[in-house]
Design a protein around this motif. Structure first.
Motif, PDB file in Angstrom:
ATOM      1  N   HIS A  89     -41.577   4.647 123.933  1.00 23.03           N
ATOM      2  CA  HIS A  89     -41.941   4.526 122.487  1.00 23.03           C
ATOM      3  C   HIS A  89     -43.320   4.053 122.280  1.00 23.03           C
ATOM      4  O   HIS A  89     -43.740   3.182 123.155  1.00 23.03           O
ATOM      5  CB  HIS A  89     -41.031   3.723 121.659  1.00 23.03           C
TER       6      HIS A  89
ATOM      7  N   SER B 160     -41.101  -1.082 116.669  1.00 23.26           N
ATOM      8  CA  SER B 160     -40.388  -0.681 115.610  1.00 23.26           C
ATOM      9  C   SER B 160     -40.244   0.904 115.861  1.00 23.26           C
ATOM     10  O   SER B 160     -39.202   1.503 115.310  1.00 23.26           O
ATOM     11  CB  SER B 160     -41.427  -0.501 114.142  1.00 23.26           C
ATOM     12  N   HIS B 161     -40.980   1.803 116.548  1.00 24.45           N
ATOM     13  CA  HIS B 161     -40.677   3.235 116.514  1.00 24.45           C
ATOM     14  C   HIS B 161     -39.379   3.094 117.833  1.00 24.45           C
ATOM     15  O   HIS B 161     -38.371   4.047 117.341  1.00 24.45           O
ATOM     16  CB  HIS B 161     -41.831   3.684 117.686  1.00 24.45           C
TER      17      HIS B 161
ATOM     18  N   SER C  85     -36.296   2.539 115.337  1.00 20.95           N
ATOM     19  CA  SER C  85     -36.037   3.686 114.653  1.00 20.95           C
ATOM     20  C   SER C  85     -35.202   4.581 115.267  1.00 20.95           C
ATOM     21  O   SER C  85     -34.305   5.250 114.997  1.00 20.95           O
ATOM     22  CB  SER C  85     -37.164   4.185 113.868  1.00 20.95           C
ATOM     23  N   SER C  86     -35.687   4.478 116.651  1.00 18.73           N
ATOM     24  CA  SER C  86     -34.882   5.734 117.366  1.00 18.73           C
ATOM     25  C   SER C  86     -33.285   5.460 117.707  1.00 18.73           C
ATOM     26  O   SER C  86     -32.122   5.942 117.868  1.00 18.73           O
ATOM     27  CB  SER C  86     -35.369   6.094 118.828  1.00 18.73           C
TER      28      SER C  86
ATOM     29  N   GLY D 253     -41.662   9.251 122.780  1.00 20.41           N
ATOM     30  CA  GLY D 253     -40.718   8.932 121.618  1.00 20.41           C
ATOM     31  C   GLY D 253     -39.528   9.678 122.001  1.00 20.41           C
ATOM     32  O   GLY D 253     -39.546  10.844 122.715  1.00 20.41           O
TER      33      GLY D 253
ATOM     34  N   SER E  22     -37.633  10.954 119.442  1.00 18.01           N
ATOM     35  CA  SER E  22     -37.443  11.582 118.257  1.00 18.01           C
ATOM     36  C   SER E  22     -37.086  13.182 118.816  1.00 18.01           C
ATOM     37  O   SER E  22     -36.098  13.632 117.816  1.00 18.01           O
ATOM     38  CB  SER E  22     -38.769  11.566 117.164  1.00 18.01           C
TER      39      SER E  22
ATOM     40  N   THR F   6     -43.560  11.327 106.864  1.00 19.59           N
ATOM     41  CA  THR F   6     -43.488  10.468 107.991  1.00 19.59           C
ATOM     42  C   THR F   6     -43.370   9.085 107.681  1.00 19.59           C
ATOM     43  O   THR F   6     -43.937   8.951 106.549  1.00 19.59           O
ATOM     44  CB  THR F   6     -44.943  10.867 108.866  1.00 19.59           C
TER      45      THR F   6
ATOM     46  N   SER G 121     -43.477   6.675 110.023  1.00 21.66           N
ATOM     47  CA  SER G 121     -43.840   5.958 111.378  1.00 21.66           C
ATOM     48  C   SER G 121     -45.218   5.480 111.251  1.00 21.66           C
ATOM     49  O   SER G 121     -46.157   5.999 110.545  1.00 21.66           O
ATOM     50  CB  SER G 121     -43.580   6.965 112.493  1.00 21.66           C
ATOM     51  N   GLU G 122     -45.841   4.588 112.140  1.00 23.50           N
ATOM     52  CA  GLU G 122     -46.750   4.176 112.230  1.00 23.50           C
ATOM     53  C   GLU G 122     -47.741   4.994 113.041  1.00 23.50           C
ATOM     54  O   GLU G 122     -48.861   4.833 113.516  1.00 23.50           O
ATOM     55  CB  GLU G 122     -47.040   2.677 112.566  1.00 23.50           C
ATOM     56  N   VAL G 123     -47.055   5.834 113.941  1.00 22.06           N
ATOM     57  CA  VAL G 123     -47.428   6.590 115.019  1.00 22.06           C
ATOM     58  C   VAL G 123     -48.443   7.632 114.206  1.00 22.06           C
ATOM     59  O   VAL G 123     -48.218   8.482 113.169  1.00 22.06           O
ATOM     60  CB  VAL G 123     -46.498   7.571 115.649  1.00 22.06           C
TER      61      VAL G 123
ATOM     62  N   VAL H 141     -47.512  12.802 114.862  1.00 20.32           N
ATOM     63  CA  VAL H 141     -46.057  13.077 115.167  1.00 20.32           C
ATOM     64  C   VAL H 141     -45.795  14.371 115.744  1.00 20.32           C
ATOM     65  O   VAL H 141     -46.613  15.221 115.544  1.00 20.32           O
ATOM     66  CB  VAL H 141     -45.307  13.097 113.630  1.00 20.32           C
TER      67      VAL H 141
END
Length: 198
Positions: free
Chosen positions: A52, A56-57, A60-61, A114, A116, A161, A163-165, A168
């Motif tokens: 990740h 935090s990512h 969330s997964s 990630g 996701s 989104t 996410s801070e990513v 995506v």
């Protein structure tokens, strides 16, 4: 058939532990395991779908994994779900490699990591099995996830989104969903039928 929470917990518990341990790896190791366009390292296609961008990512997964456990416990058996997650995670990285370039997206994606894509695969897998078994809301769940990934792949960007990513992996989500549908069909029409005949 009632959900078998014990079997599904035995299946998903090790996955959650693995994701947690991978989050604790030092940053240089994560860089080696991430997909980097142009590197040509074969292991990136296996490893990038499990690491990740930030803590935090990863959390969330793991939360996403818990949601799938609640939604699809009835279908979850350890070996089939592990194989599906490995396939979905790898195919999501491959799709990001193949399609996350112009003209499909506006800018070239140079790095990907990630879980996701595997989660989209899990969702598509469970919803497909729900449809096959004529479970309520299976078709609605399937249309939501498949419609979302197709629309996002067509647009080349996420609809929403949280996410801070920065980037995506919409093409990765498409690859994960395709892998999940494929695995559900193989599992139901291949593996389960062979087990019934044995």
């Amino acid at each position: 058939m009632k959900p078998d929470y014990k079997d599904s917990l035995v299946a998903l518990g090790p996955v959650a532990i693995l994701l947690t341990l991978l989050m604790l790896l030092p940053k240089p190791w994560l860089t080696i395991l991430a997909y980097q366009r142009g590197n040509g390292h074969w292991w990136e296609f296996l490893s990038a779908g499990w690491i990740h961008f930030e803590f935090s990512h990863g959390v969330s997964s793991i939360i996403g994994l818990a949601v799938m456990w609640l939604l699809f416990s009835e279908h979850i058996k350890p070996i089939p779900v592990w194989m599906m997650l490995i396939f979905a995670a790898s195919l999501s990285v491959l799709f990001e490699h193949w399609l996350a370039i112009p003209p499909y997206v506006s800018t070239i994606v140079t790095e990907n990591k990630g879980f996701s894509g595997a989660l989209y695969g899990f969702f598509a897998w469970g919803a497909t099995l729900d449809i096959i078994k004529r479970r309520p809301f299976g078709a609605l769940l399937w249309l939501l996830v498949v419609g979302k990934v197709i629309l996002e792949a067509f647009l080349g960007e996420p609809l929403l989104t949280f996410s801070e990513v920065e980037r995506v992996a919409v093409m990765g989500h498409l690859g994960g969903a395709i892998a999940g549908i494929f695995c559900a069909l193989i599992y139901h029409f291949g593996v389960l039928r062979l087990m019934d005949k044995a």
